[in-house]
Enzyme design. Structure first.
Site, PDB file in Angstrom:
ATOM      1  N   TYR A  44       0.732  -1.208   0.102  1.00 54.32           N
ATOM      2  CA  TYR A  44      -0.091   0.020  -0.025  1.00 54.32           C
ATOM      3  C   TYR A  44       0.863   1.108   0.024  1.00 54.32           C
ATOM      4  CZ  TYR A  44      -4.911  -0.237   0.096  1.00 54.32           C
ATOM      5  OH  TYR A  44      -6.506  -0.158  -0.080  1.00 54.32           O
ATOM      6  N   ASP A 103      -6.033  14.435 -24.849  1.00 55.96           N
ATOM      7  CA  ASP A 103      -6.269  13.043 -24.503  1.00 55.96           C
ATOM      8  C   ASP A 103      -5.639  12.157 -25.524  1.00 55.96           C
ATOM      9  OD1 ASP A 103      -6.897  10.452 -23.862  1.00 55.96           O
ATOM     10  OD2 ASP A 103      -9.140  10.559 -23.727  1.00 55.96           O
ATOM     11  N   LYS A 134      -1.730   1.339 -25.121  1.00 51.29           N
ATOM     12  CA  LYS A 134      -2.038   1.537 -26.449  1.00 51.29           C
ATOM     13  C   LYS A 134      -0.594   1.533 -27.298  1.00 51.29           C
ATOM     14  CE  LYS A 134      -6.623   2.945 -25.464  1.00 51.29           C
ATOM     15  NZ  LYS A 134      -7.579   3.894 -25.709  1.00 51.29           N
TER      16      LYS A 134
HETATM   17  C1  LIG Z   1      -8.636   4.198 -24.725  1.00 53.05           C
HETATM   18  C2  LIG Z   1      -9.359   5.453 -24.622  1.00 53.05           C
HETATM   19  C3  LIG Z   1      -9.496   5.970 -23.021  1.00 53.05           C
HETATM   20  C4  LIG Z   1      -9.776   4.980 -21.946  1.00 53.05           C
HETATM   21  O1  LIG Z   1      -8.913   4.175 -21.446  1.00 53.05           O
HETATM   22  P1  LIG Z   1      -9.186   3.097 -20.590  1.00 53.05           P
HETATM   23  O2  LIG Z   1      -7.820   2.890 -19.827  1.00 53.05           O
HETATM   24  O3  LIG Z   1     -10.025   2.021 -21.265  1.00 53.05           O
HETATM   25  O4  LIG Z   1     -10.015   3.556 -19.465  1.00 53.05           O
HETATM   26  C5  LIG Z   1      -9.469   7.472 -23.054  1.00 53.05           C
HETATM   27  N1  LIG Z   1      -9.590   8.317 -24.028  1.00 53.05           N
HETATM   28  C6  LIG Z   1      -9.287   7.591 -25.346  1.00 53.05           C
HETATM   29  C7  LIG Z   1      -9.409   8.681 -26.346  1.00 53.05           C
HETATM   30  C8  LIG Z   1      -8.981   6.474 -25.332  1.00 53.05           C
HETATM   31  O5  LIG Z   1      -8.879   6.070 -26.823  1.00 53.05           O
END
Ligand SMILES: *Cc1c(COP(=O)(O)O)cnc(C)c1O
Length: 448
Positions: free
Chosen positions: A46, A212, A242
């Site tokens: 933790y 984002d 990703k």
């Molecule tokens: C994949 C994605 C997310 C969310 O990611 P998670 O880890 O699945 O919560 C947020 N914004 C964009 C643009 C994404 O492509």
């Protein structure tokens, strides 16, 4: 204790990944080192709170791994976890040219929610990309929690050119005075003009410029996609799993003054790093996942190596060739092609089938992708007109331009033979034989 059921399922998933080719643009294959860190005993610890990070970016990795600095944690026993998290933070800042990184978000969605919570008051306006045009659920889709807390308004693209109407965006922004202008997408095959978005945001007092970059973070650090920080953006959120090719998780990068997260700072754009830290913990999360943070640090180290640039450039090359090869075979592509890692094809107008049918046919031969809405889709969301595919994972496997021709042939053959099980089985065997020539990176022995 041997858990036969789970062991068998993981074993069979390993075979599925080895024998197939992953075309979902948000997926990738991690290294042995990333897997090792994720499976480590750091999961036992933790570590609520933060390590010290004053002047952190000045430190070398060796110093970060050696020195004990005062921390801001709520439990003892942090001499190793502190160093792990400091390494992750410093490497993330180096990769993106940020002043500050919060490496604790459990996912991309958590990262976005933490930024909203850091900057917005109840009912404040966020101006983001329409989900149906390629934006993400977390950018205010009505089914999300944040849509009930804040006021989301949307902009879209011209589906033919992929261009945003910046004059229109400016007009709406001036009228609505959003507290956040958000640029980010999960199904957009082009590159936005960050300078234009930034110029609009700068005209609105107290407007946070947020990008984002979940899908393209690996392309940014690999130098084949612009970095929003170079155009005056204040915050960049991303996933780490990703194109960045790390463990499943989130990351928030920002520009500004790095302060003590135990002291509530004034709500100014300059203080955004500290506001974000307080918003992640204790604002929206509990204890960080230290094994995942270690894996993030490993993946950031990998992304700092020169080979990562080759990988990023190859993703974009592969996507360009695959897009051309699909077009030659009658696929109509949204925006007419791609400038990044992903391709959106309108299979309804190309072949008269909805995306789900194409997804299933491709699954049957070991090629994984997903059905996807296209901008202004005339079909309903559960039966969209398109498919979305991308090249990050297959580039990690080692596929090059010439392999994209073969891939396009298989994709068309699967769609054409979707009602012919014998032919599909034959194609599946061909794909598996080909895929096995490209081992998963985690099949290799060397870890951390
Ligand atoms: C994949 C994605 C997310 C969310 O990611 P998670 O880890 O699945 O919560 C947020 N914004 C964009 C643009 C994404 O492509």
């Amino acid at each position: 204790m041997f858990d036969k059921e789970i062991f068998t399922l993981i074993d069979s998933e390993t075979k599925r990944q080895r024998d197939g080719l992953e075309l979902i643009p948000s997926e990738n294959y991690v290294s042995r080192g990333v897997l090792d860190a994720m499976g480590s005993i750091l999961t036992n610890k933790y570590s609520e709170g933060y390590p010290s990070f004053d002047g952190l970016t000045e430190y070398t990795d060796a110093q970060l791994g050696a020195e004990i600095l005062p921390d801001k944690r709520y439990y003892g026993g942090q001499e190793n976890t502190d160093r792990v998290e400091r390494l992750a933070i410093a490497r993330a800042c180096r990769l993106f040219g940020a002043d500050h990184a919060n490496v604790q978000p459990h996912s991309g969605a958590q990262a976005n929610n933490a930024v909203y919570n850091a900057w917005l008051e109840l009912g404040d306006t966020v101006f983001g990309m329409d989900l149906g045009h390629g934006g993400h659920l977390t950018h205010g889709a009505p089914v999300t929690q944040s849509a009930q807390i804040y006021n989301f308004i949307r902009y879209g693209i011209d589906p033919e050119t992929g261009e945003f109407d910046y004059d229109e965006i400016e007009k709406i922004a001036i009228k609505e005075q959003p507290k956040i202008i958000l640029v980010g997408y999960s199904a957009y095959a082009r590159v936005p003009d960050f300078a234009k978005f930034a110029a609009i945001g700068k005209k609105i007092p107290g407007c946070l410029l947020m990008a984002d970059m979940a899908h393209v973070a690996g392309l940014i650090v690999g130098g084949v996609h612009p970095n929003p920080f170079d155009y005056g953006f204040h915050v960049v959120t991303t996933t780490t799993h990703k194109t960045l090719r790390g463990p499943r998780g989130g990351l928030i990068l920002s520009k500004g003054v790095v302060g003590n997260p135990l002291k509530k700072p004034e709500k100014t754009l300059e203080n955004i790093p500290t506001l974000i830290d307080r918003s992640v913990f204790p604002g929206t999360q509990g204890g960080p996942l230290m094994h995942v943070i270690a894996a993030k640090a490993v993946s950031f180290h990998e992304a700092l190596q020169p080979e990562f640039k080759d990988y990023a450039a190859q993703i974009v090359k592969n996507a360009g060739v695959l897009a051309d090869e699909l077009k030659k075979r009658g696929f109509k592509l949204v925006t007419g092609g791609t400038s990044n890692h992903l391709i959106l094809a309108d299979v309804m107008s190309s072949f008269g089938i909805h995306g789900g049918i194409a997804e299933k046919a491709l699954d049957d031969i070991g090629l994984t992708l997903n059905k996807n809405a296209i901008p202004n889709d005339p079909e309903p969301p559960f039966r969209p007109s398109g498919i979305r595919l991308g090249t990050p994972a297959i580039t990690t496997r080692g596929l090059k331009e010439k392999d994209m021709v073969k891939l396009a042939e298989w994709i068309l053959a699967a769609i054409e033979n979707r009602e012919n099980p014998e032919k599909l089985a034959k194609l599946r065997a061909e794909v598996a034989k080909f895929a096995r020539q490209f081992p998963l990176p985690s099949d290799k022995k060397e870890g951390i």
